[in-house]
Design a protein around this motif. Structure first.
Motif, PDB file in Angstrom:
ATOM      1  N   ASP A  74       0.818  -1.219   0.000  1.00 36.20           N
ATOM      2  CA  ASP A  74       0.000   0.000   0.000  1.00 36.20           C
ATOM      3  C   ASP A  74       0.852   1.269   0.000  1.00 36.20           C
ATOM      4  O   ASP A  74       0.599   2.194  -0.767  1.00 36.20           O
ATOM      5  N   GLU A  75       1.849   1.336   0.852  1.00 36.66           N
ATOM      6  CA  GLU A  75       2.677   2.540   0.949  1.00 36.66           C
ATOM      7  C   GLU A  75       3.471   2.778  -0.339  1.00 36.66           C
ATOM      8  O   GLU A  75       3.611   3.925  -0.782  1.00 36.66           O
ATOM      9  N   GLU A  76       3.966   1.710  -0.962  1.00 36.37           N
ATOM     10  CA  GLU A  76       4.691   1.856  -2.234  1.00 36.37           C
ATOM     11  C   GLU A  76       3.767   2.404  -3.324  1.00 36.37           C
ATOM     12  O   GLU A  76       4.165   3.275  -4.108  1.00 36.37           O
ATOM     13  N   ILE A  77       2.550   1.883  -3.371  1.00 39.89           N
ATOM     14  CA  ILE A  77       1.570   2.350  -4.356  1.00 39.89           C
ATOM     15  C   ILE A  77       1.260   3.825  -4.128  1.00 39.89           C
ATOM     16  O   ILE A  77       1.253   4.628  -5.066  1.00 39.89           O
ATOM     17  N   HIS A  78       1.034   4.184  -2.873  1.00 44.04           N
ATOM     18  CA  HIS A  78       0.725   5.581  -2.540  1.00 44.04           C
ATOM     19  C   HIS A  78       1.889   6.513  -2.915  1.00 44.04           C
ATOM     20  O   HIS A  78       1.675   7.579  -3.510  1.00 44.04           O
ATOM     21  N   THR A  79       3.101   6.107  -2.599  1.00 41.00           N
ATOM     22  CA  THR A  79       4.281   6.907  -2.934  1.00 41.00           C
ATOM     23  C   THR A  79       4.400   7.097  -4.441  1.00 41.00           C
ATOM     24  O   THR A  79       4.683   8.203  -4.927  1.00 41.00           O
ATOM     25  N   PHE A  80       4.171   6.029  -5.197  1.00 34.68           N
ATOM     26  CA  PHE A  80       4.208   6.104  -6.657  1.00 34.68           C
ATOM     27  C   PHE A  80       3.160   7.102  -7.170  1.00 34.68           C
ATOM     28  O   PHE A  80       3.459   7.967  -7.994  1.00 34.68           O
ATOM     29  N   CYS A  81       1.937   6.969  -6.682  1.00 38.36           N
ATOM     30  CA  CYS A  81       0.825   7.802  -7.177  1.00 38.36           C
ATOM     31  C   CYS A  81       0.992   9.272  -6.824  1.00 38.36           C
ATOM     32  O   CYS A  81       0.713  10.148  -7.646  1.00 38.36           O
ATOM     33  N   THR A  82       1.450   9.550  -5.616  1.00 37.75           N
ATOM     34  CA  THR A  82       1.636  10.946  -5.227  1.00 37.75           C
ATOM     35  C   THR A  82       2.853  11.543  -5.915  1.00 37.75           C
ATOM     36  O   THR A  82       2.819  12.693  -6.347  1.00 37.75           O
ATOM     37  N   GLY A  83       3.921  10.765  -6.034  1.00 34.44           N
ATOM     38  CA  GLY A  83       5.147  11.261  -6.650  1.00 34.44           C
ATOM     39  C   GLY A  83       5.036  11.445  -8.146  1.00 34.44           C
ATOM     40  O   GLY A  83       5.489  12.450  -8.696  1.00 34.44           O
ATOM     41  N   ARG A  84       4.428  10.494  -8.825  1.00 36.86           N
ATOM     42  CA  ARG A  84       4.380  10.541 -10.280  1.00 36.86           C
ATOM     43  C   ARG A  84       3.185  11.326 -10.813  1.00 36.86           C
ATOM     44  O   ARG A  84       3.277  11.979 -11.855  1.00 36.86           O
ATOM     45  N   PHE A  85       2.041  11.239 -10.117  1.00 35.85           N
ATOM     46  CA  PHE A  85       0.817  11.854 -10.639  1.00 35.85           C
ATOM     47  C   PHE A  85       0.221  12.919  -9.719  1.00 35.85           C
ATOM     48  O   PHE A  85      -0.810  13.494 -10.045  1.00 35.85           O
ATOM     49  N   GLY A  86       0.831  13.165  -8.580  1.00 32.16           N
ATOM     50  CA  GLY A  86       0.343  14.193  -7.670  1.00 32.16           C
ATOM     51  C   GLY A  86      -1.016  13.882  -7.065  1.00 32.16           C
ATOM     52  O   GLY A  86      -1.778  14.789  -6.728  1.00 32.16           O
ATOM     53  N   VAL A  87      -1.335  12.605  -6.929  1.00 34.94           N
ATOM     54  CA  VAL A  87      -2.644  12.187  -6.432  1.00 34.94           C
ATOM     55  C   VAL A  87      -2.892  12.730  -5.027  1.00 34.94           C
ATOM     56  O   VAL A  87      -2.057  12.589  -4.134  1.00 34.94           O
ATOM     57  N   THR A  88      -4.060  13.362  -4.852  1.00 38.86           N
ATOM     58  CA  THR A  88      -4.453  13.884  -3.539  1.00 38.86           C
ATOM     59  C   THR A  88      -5.792  13.325  -3.068  1.00 38.86           C
ATOM     60  O   THR A  88      -6.202  13.590  -1.947  1.00 38.86           O
ATOM     61  N   TYR A  89      -6.478  12.562  -3.911  1.00 33.69           N
ATOM     62  CA  TYR A  89      -7.748  11.962  -3.501  1.00 33.69           C
ATOM     63  C   TYR A  89      -7.477  10.719  -2.645  1.00 33.69           C
ATOM     64  O   TYR A  89      -6.374  10.178  -2.662  1.00 33.69           O
ATOM     65  N   PRO A  90      -8.479  10.269  -1.881  1.00 38.42           N
ATOM     66  CA  PRO A  90      -8.266   9.145  -0.966  1.00 38.42           C
ATOM     67  C   PRO A  90      -7.900   7.841  -1.667  1.00 38.42           C
ATOM     68  O   PRO A  90      -8.554   7.441  -2.632  1.00 38.42           O
ATOM     69  N   GLN A  91      -6.846   7.213  -1.158  1.00 44.97           N
ATOM     70  CA  GLN A  91      -6.429   5.897  -1.621  1.00 44.97           C
ATOM     71  C   GLN A  91      -6.591   4.933  -0.455  1.00 44.97           C
ATOM     72  O   GLN A  91      -6.229   5.254   0.676  1.00 44.97           O
ATOM     73  N   PHE A  92      -7.102   3.757  -0.770  1.00 45.86           N
ATOM     74  CA  PHE A  92      -7.375   2.764   0.259  1.00 45.86           C
ATOM     75  C   PHE A  92      -6.440   1.572   0.129  1.00 45.86           C
ATOM     76  O   PHE A  92      -5.632   1.491  -0.792  1.00 45.86           O
ATOM     77  N   SER A  93      -6.563   0.647   1.056  1.00 45.25           N
ATOM     78  CA  SER A  93      -5.747  -0.552   1.054  1.00 45.25           C
ATOM     79  C   SER A  93      -6.060  -1.402  -0.179  1.00 45.25           C
ATOM     80  O   SER A  93      -7.194  -1.417  -0.667  1.00 45.25           O
ATOM     81  N   LYS A  94      -5.065  -2.127  -0.658  1.00 43.91           N
ATOM     82  CA  LYS A  94      -5.222  -2.992  -1.820  1.00 43.91           C
ATOM     83  C   LYS A  94      -6.314  -4.029  -1.547  1.00 43.91           C
ATOM     84  O   LYS A  94      -6.397  -4.574  -0.447  1.00 43.91           O
ATOM     85  N   ILE A  95      -7.130  -4.276  -2.565  1.00 45.64           N
ATOM     86  CA  ILE A  95      -8.278  -5.176  -2.426  1.00 45.64           C
ATOM     87  C   ILE A  95      -8.360  -6.163  -3.579  1.00 45.64           C
ATOM     88  O   ILE A  95      -7.625  -6.045  -4.558  1.00 45.64           O
ATOM     89  N   GLU A  96      -9.310  -7.063  -3.462  1.00 42.73           N
ATOM     90  CA  GLU A  96      -9.738  -7.890  -4.589  1.00 42.73           C
ATOM     91  C   GLU A  96     -11.142  -7.439  -4.950  1.00 42.73           C
ATOM     92  O   GLU A  96     -11.954  -7.132  -4.075  1.00 42.73           O
TER      93      GLU A  96
END
Length: 181
Positions: A74-96
Motif C-alpha cells: 500500500d505505501e509503495e503504491i501511494h508513494t508512486f501515485c503521489t510522486g508521479r501523478f500528484g494524487v491527492t484523492y483518498p487511496q485505500f488498502s489494496k483489495i480484490e
C-alpha cells in the motif's frame, strides 16, 4: 441499501465507513500502477482538482487481480501515485474486486451496474477482448470487473448511477460527474 452501508480499509489499516462521504458524488475506481491505463491517474487527479470543492470524492482501490499490475505494498503504491501523478484523492488498502475474496463493496457495485462493453474506438479494446476471451469466453455476460481502472459513479444519495470501463473516454466520465454535481 447504498454504498454508504459499507466499510473499507484505509492504507493505514483502519476501518472507514463510506457513510463519511454521505452527500458527496463519488467516483470509485480500482487501480494499478503498472497498467496501460495507469496514465488515468493524471486524468482522475485533474477531475478531482476541478470538482473536489463542488462535492466530488474519488475513492481509489488498488487491485492486483489483472495481470498482477499492482504488485507493491500500500505505501509503495501511494508513494508512486503521489510522486508521479500528484494524487491527492483518498487511496485505500489494496483489495480484490472479483471472486470469493472480493470486498463486499465491490460485490455490491457489480450487482448495481454490470459490464456494458468496452469502447470499440479505444486502441486497447481489441487487446483486452483477446485476453478476456481466452481466459473467460463468456466474459461479456458476467457483471464482474474486467480490468484495472473500472469506475463507478455514485450520486449524492449513495446510488450507483453509472459504470465506466477503463476504455471509456475520461472526458465523458468528467461530463457525467458534472451532471451529478
Amino acid at each position: 441499501m447504498s454504498v454508504y452501508d459499507f466499510k473499507v480499509k484505509t492504507m493505514e489499516g483502519s476501518e472507514k465507513s463510506l457513510s463519511d462521504y454521505s452527500g458527496k458524488v463519488l467516483l470509485i475506481v480500482n487501480t494499478a500502477t503498472e497498467c496501460g491505463f495507469t496514465p488515468q491517474y493524471a486524468d482522475l487527479q485533474a477531475i478531482y482538482e476541478a470538482h473536489g470543492e463542488k462535492g466530488l470524492e474519488i475513492l481509489d482501490f488498488p487491485c492486483n487481480q489483472f495481470g498482477e499490475q499492482a504488485p507493491g505494498a500500500d505505501e509503495e503504491i501511494h508513494t508512486f501515485c503521489t510522486g508521479r501523478f500528484g494524487v491527492t484523492y483518498p487511496q485505500f488498502s489494496k483489495i480484490e474486486v472479483n471472486g470469493s475474496q472480493a470486498i463486499p463493496l465491490y460485490q455490491y457495485l457489480v450487482k448495481q451496474k454490470g459490464f456494458a462493453g468496452f469502447d470499440p474506438a479505444h486502441k486497447i479494446t481489441s487487446i483486452l477482448e483477446g485476453i478476456l476471451e481466452k481466459s473467460h469466453p463468456d466474459y461479456k455476460n458476467e457483471p464482474d470487473i474486467k480490468w484495472n481502472f473500472t469506475k463507478f459513479l455514485v450520486d449524492r444519495q449513495g446510488n450507483v448511477v453509472e459504470r465506466f470501463e477503463p476504455t471509456a473516454d475520461m472526458k465523458l466520465v468528467e461530463e457525467k460527474v458534472k451532471e451529478l454535481l
